[in-house]
Design a protein around this motif. Structure first.
Motif, mmCIF file in Angstrom:
data_model
loop_
_atom_site.group_PDB
_atom_site.id
_atom_site.type_symbol
_atom_site.label_atom_id
_atom_site.label_comp_id
_atom_site.label_asym_id
_atom_site.label_seq_id
_atom_site.Cartn_x
_atom_site.Cartn_y
_atom_site.Cartn_z
ATOM 1 N N HIS A 27 -41.659 26.116 -11.996
ATOM 2 C CA HIS A 27 -40.276 26.828 -11.698
ATOM 3 C C HIS A 27 -39.497 25.520 -11.367
ATOM 4 O O HIS A 27 -38.448 25.225 -11.978
ATOM 5 C CB HIS A 27 -40.325 27.892 -11.267
ATOM 6 N N LYS A 28 -39.574 24.728 -11.176
ATOM 7 C CA LYS A 28 -38.824 24.043 -10.908
ATOM 8 C C LYS A 28 -37.353 24.061 -9.693
ATOM 9 O O LYS A 28 -36.200 23.550 -10.118
ATOM 10 C CB LYS A 28 -38.737 22.669 -11.759
ATOM 11 N N TRP A 29 -37.310 24.350 -8.894
ATOM 12 C CA TRP A 29 -36.393 25.463 -8.448
ATOM 13 C C TRP A 29 -36.118 24.268 -7.280
ATOM 14 O O TRP A 29 -35.362 24.139 -6.875
ATOM 15 C CB TRP A 29 -36.877 26.412 -7.339
ATOM 16 N N LEU A 30 -37.272 23.806 -6.583
ATOM 17 C CA LEU A 30 -37.095 22.614 -5.534
ATOM 18 C C LEU A 30 -37.405 21.058 -6.191
ATOM 19 O O LEU A 30 -38.924 21.434 -6.916
ATOM 20 C CB LEU A 30 -37.640 22.877 -4.707
ATOM 21 N N SER A 31 -37.492 20.086 -5.149
ATOM 22 C CA SER A 31 -37.584 18.981 -5.660
ATOM 23 C C SER A 31 -38.931 19.190 -4.606
ATOM 24 O O SER A 31 -38.918 20.088 -3.654
ATOM 25 C CB SER A 31 -36.662 18.279 -5.335
ATOM 26 N N LYS A 32 -39.933 17.936 -5.000
ATOM 27 C CA LYS A 32 -40.975 17.933 -3.579
ATOM 28 C C LYS A 32 -40.299 17.243 -2.370
ATOM 29 O O LYS A 32 -40.617 18.240 -1.860
ATOM 30 C CB LYS A 32 -41.750 16.688 -4.187
ATOM 31 N N ASP A 33 -39.489 16.649 -2.628
ATOM 32 C CA ASP A 33 -38.561 16.534 -1.281
ATOM 33 C C ASP A 33 -38.280 17.145 0.001
ATOM 34 O O ASP A 33 -38.288 17.859 1.405
ATOM 35 C CB ASP A 33 -37.814 15.108 -1.226
ATOM 36 N N GLU A 34 -37.223 18.362 -1.170
ATOM 37 C CA GLU A 34 -36.337 19.307 -0.883
ATOM 38 C C GLU A 34 -37.799 20.712 -0.236
ATOM 39 O O GLU A 34 -37.649 21.283 0.364
ATOM 40 C CB GLU A 34 -35.922 20.221 -1.638
ATOM 41 N N PHE A 35 -39.173 20.593 -0.833
ATOM 42 C CA PHE A 35 -39.988 21.567 -0.668
ATOM 43 C C PHE A 35 -40.355 20.927 1.021
ATOM 44 O O PHE A 35 -40.897 22.056 2.064
ATOM 45 C CB PHE A 35 -41.330 21.527 -1.478
ATOM 46 N N ILE A 36 -40.866 20.233 0.936
ATOM 47 C CA ILE A 36 -41.203 19.042 2.664
ATOM 48 C C ILE A 36 -40.443 19.685 3.601
ATOM 49 O O ILE A 36 -40.273 20.450 4.525
ATOM 50 C CB ILE A 36 -42.016 18.042 2.200
ATOM 51 N N ASP A 37 -38.869 19.851 3.180
ATOM 52 C CA ASP A 37 -38.127 19.535 4.300
ATOM 53 C C ASP A 37 -38.124 21.583 4.584
ATOM 54 O O ASP A 37 -38.083 21.332 5.808
ATOM 55 C CB ASP A 37 -36.365 19.150 3.564
ATOM 56 N N ILE A 38 -38.133 22.291 3.573
ATOM 57 C CA ILE A 38 -38.282 23.937 4.097
ATOM 58 C C ILE A 38 -39.728 24.141 5.001
ATOM 59 O O ILE A 38 -39.294 24.972 5.353
ATOM 60 C CB ILE A 38 -37.783 24.427 2.306
ATOM 61 N N ILE A 39 -40.866 23.194 4.071
ATOM 62 C CA ILE A 39 -41.831 23.546 5.129
ATOM 63 C C ILE A 39 -41.700 22.945 6.450
ATOM 64 O O ILE A 39 -41.997 23.831 7.529
ATOM 65 C CB ILE A 39 -43.275 22.758 4.181
ATOM 66 N N ALA A 40 -41.259 22.282 6.746
ATOM 67 C CA ALA A 40 -40.849 22.103 8.012
ATOM 68 C C ALA A 40 -39.721 23.023 8.691
ATOM 69 O O ALA A 40 -40.821 23.385 9.984
ATOM 70 C CB ALA A 40 -40.261 20.476 8.281
#
Length: 181
Positions: free
Chosen positions: A38-51
């Motif tokens: 879906h490309k709702w988030l970038s990879k870096d944004e996703f990693i931040d949200i997981i953290a």
């Protein structure tokens, strides 16, 4: 034109329905859907949200879905993503509770669960290595997550203390020891 609320609900419902092993096992599927498809988030944004999701109290998968939904469409986005994540588990647990007595001594069901356990371990291991790569964990700094895991597992240190110490250490390192270029 698609409706984000319906799309996010369906996406997180599918994630919740087809993922066994809890939030950590959901990470690769969430990443595939949210970042790649879906490309709702970038990879870096996703990693931040997981953290952040791991650091907050509560169920990691629910936290992640709430943060992703909120980032994209505020409160209504958070509600649609959260309901999509939680509803499959609720329905499955409800069905199990209704019929468990009939199957609790069934050898086939017990064997199925014994077979699922190793697969769940693999589902948890894959995002661990993927996140380590994304977080730029290398041979020079791999001692940090290893030391944290050992402190929690062998010494019984509370994960809260590990998170606090890691946060303070990261702040001190970034601010005073190695300022960003």
């Amino acid at each position: 034109m698609s409706n984000f609320y319906i799309d996010s609900f369906k996406t997180f419902f599918k994630i919740g329905l087809f993922t066994f092993g809890g939030g950590y096992a959901m990470i690769p599927l969430i990443e595939t859907e949210v970042v790649d498809k879906h490309k709702w988030l970038s990879k870096d944004e996703f990693i931040d949200i997981i953290a952040i999701s791991q650091s907050c109290p509560g169920v990691m998968a629910i936290n992640a879905s709430v943060f992703i939904g909120y980032k994209l469409k505020k409160l209504r986005g958070a509600v649609s993503a959260c309901l999509g994540t939680a509803l499959p588990s609720f329905l499955i647990i409800l069905a199990i509770a209704m019929f468990f007595r009939q199957f609790e001594d069934n050898k086939v069901v017990a064997a199925i669960f014994r077979g699922i356990r190793p697969a769940v371990v693999a589902l948890i291991a894959v995002p661990t290595f993927s996140m380590a790569k994304s977080a730029k964990i290398t041979l020079t700094n791999c001692w940090i997550p290893i030391a944290c895991a050992l402190a929690i597992w062998m010494l019984g240190v509370s994960p809260i203390y590990v998170i606090l110490i890691a946060g303070i250490g990261g702040f001190v390192y970034g601010k005073y020891i190695r300022p960003t270029e």
